[in-house]
Scaffold this active site. Sequence first.
Site, PDB file in Angstrom:
ATOM      1  N   LYS A 157       2.011  -3.226   6.215  1.00 39.05           N
ATOM      2  CA  LYS A 157       2.433  -2.892   4.910  1.00 39.05           C
ATOM      3  C   LYS A 157       3.950  -2.462   4.591  1.00 39.05           C
ATOM      4  O   LYS A 157       4.462  -2.923   3.700  1.00 39.05           O
ATOM      5  CB  LYS A 157       1.410  -2.099   4.112  1.00 39.05           C
ATOM      6  CG  LYS A 157      -0.176  -2.316   4.350  1.00 39.05           C
ATOM      7  CD  LYS A 157      -0.059  -3.930   3.191  1.00 39.05           C
ATOM      8  CE  LYS A 157      -1.436  -4.424   2.962  1.00 39.05           C
ATOM      9  NZ  LYS A 157      -1.607  -5.564   1.986  1.00 39.05           N
TER      10      LYS A 157
ATOM     11  N   SER B 197       0.706  -1.299  -0.087  1.00 36.16           N
ATOM     12  CA  SER B 197       0.168   0.110  -0.001  1.00 36.16           C
ATOM     13  C   SER B 197       0.887   1.266  -0.108  1.00 36.16           C
ATOM     14  O   SER B 197       1.890   1.175   0.406  1.00 36.16           O
ATOM     15  CB  SER B 197      -0.953   0.101   1.174  1.00 36.16           C
ATOM     16  OG  SER B 197      -1.572   1.146   1.396  1.00 36.16           O
TER      17      SER B 197
ATOM     18  N   TYR C 217      -2.368  -0.807  10.053  1.00 37.49           N
ATOM     19  CA  TYR C 217      -2.390  -1.298   8.766  1.00 37.49           C
ATOM     20  C   TYR C 217      -0.919  -0.922   8.008  1.00 37.49           C
ATOM     21  O   TYR C 217      -0.391  -1.548   7.243  1.00 37.49           O
ATOM     22  CB  TYR C 217      -3.663  -0.860   7.953  1.00 37.49           C
ATOM     23  CG  TYR C 217      -3.744  -1.218   6.419  1.00 37.49           C
ATOM     24  CD1 TYR C 217      -4.289  -2.276   5.963  1.00 37.49           C
ATOM     25  CD2 TYR C 217      -3.444  -0.099   5.419  1.00 37.49           C
ATOM     26  CE1 TYR C 217      -4.341  -2.730   4.964  1.00 37.49           C
ATOM     27  CE2 TYR C 217      -3.404  -0.369   4.268  1.00 37.49           C
ATOM     28  CZ  TYR C 217      -4.041  -1.643   3.794  1.00 37.49           C
ATOM     29  OH  TYR C 217      -3.939  -1.995   2.520  1.00 37.49           O
TER      30      TYR C 217
END
Length: 255
Positions: A165, A148, A161
């Site tokens: 990533k 991401s 998150y």
Amino acid sequence: MDLSSLFSLDNKVAIITGASKGIGFSIAEFFAAAGAKVVISSRKQEALDELADILNKKGYDVTGIACNVGKMSDLDALVNKTIETYGQLDILVNNAGASPVYGPVHETSIKAFDKIIDVNLKAPFQLAKLCLPYLRESSSASIINITSIGAISPEPGLGIYSVSKSALISLTKVMAKEWGQQKIRVNAICPGLIKTKFSEAIWSNEAVLEPMIKRLAIKRMGESDEIGALALFLASPAASYSTGSVYWADGGYNA
């Protein structure tokens, strides 16, 4: 060089996690259209069977195998069933992701933290290890990890998150270095704002969406097929000298 086969995946077998919708399904369709036999995976077998039927009616060879990547025993079953079905494995796409919370990092519970790390980092690590014995036997093995833009610049409200990533990019580079001599290429794709169900919390909120669009060089959200096309490049002979790389598909967000 034979340009007609540069993007061909004929006689290759691919596993794609998180493939029941969005980016994962797009990658599956691109791979199948390029000649690969594709295993699509997500948590619900019924949904996978319906999607596999849609693709098979187009003349593709696609099989759905249910797998909750957060459960390590499911990962074993996914690999074993793939080998039972096709007898080989050449490509792994770690696309499944989890982001169960949205808000400040200090409000993230340890339960949510564990789920994010289990799905976004631990599962790609374990699944790649399980696939390794079969990838070693391939003439052109490729692992593609979907990360991401938050991996480099943490996204507001998606702190852990983004952390997961970022770690996945590091894992990509480690595997590329260690497995290169075994002719296994490992690369990462960092999608930007792609219009999928997964990112709906962002693009459905004008207050969040507007400043993101303003920052982009290409003033729009991306489409799943724009990631599918990049994944096909990385899986194909066209990317035979590319490994340990991070490919941005973010409309210039990080330019």
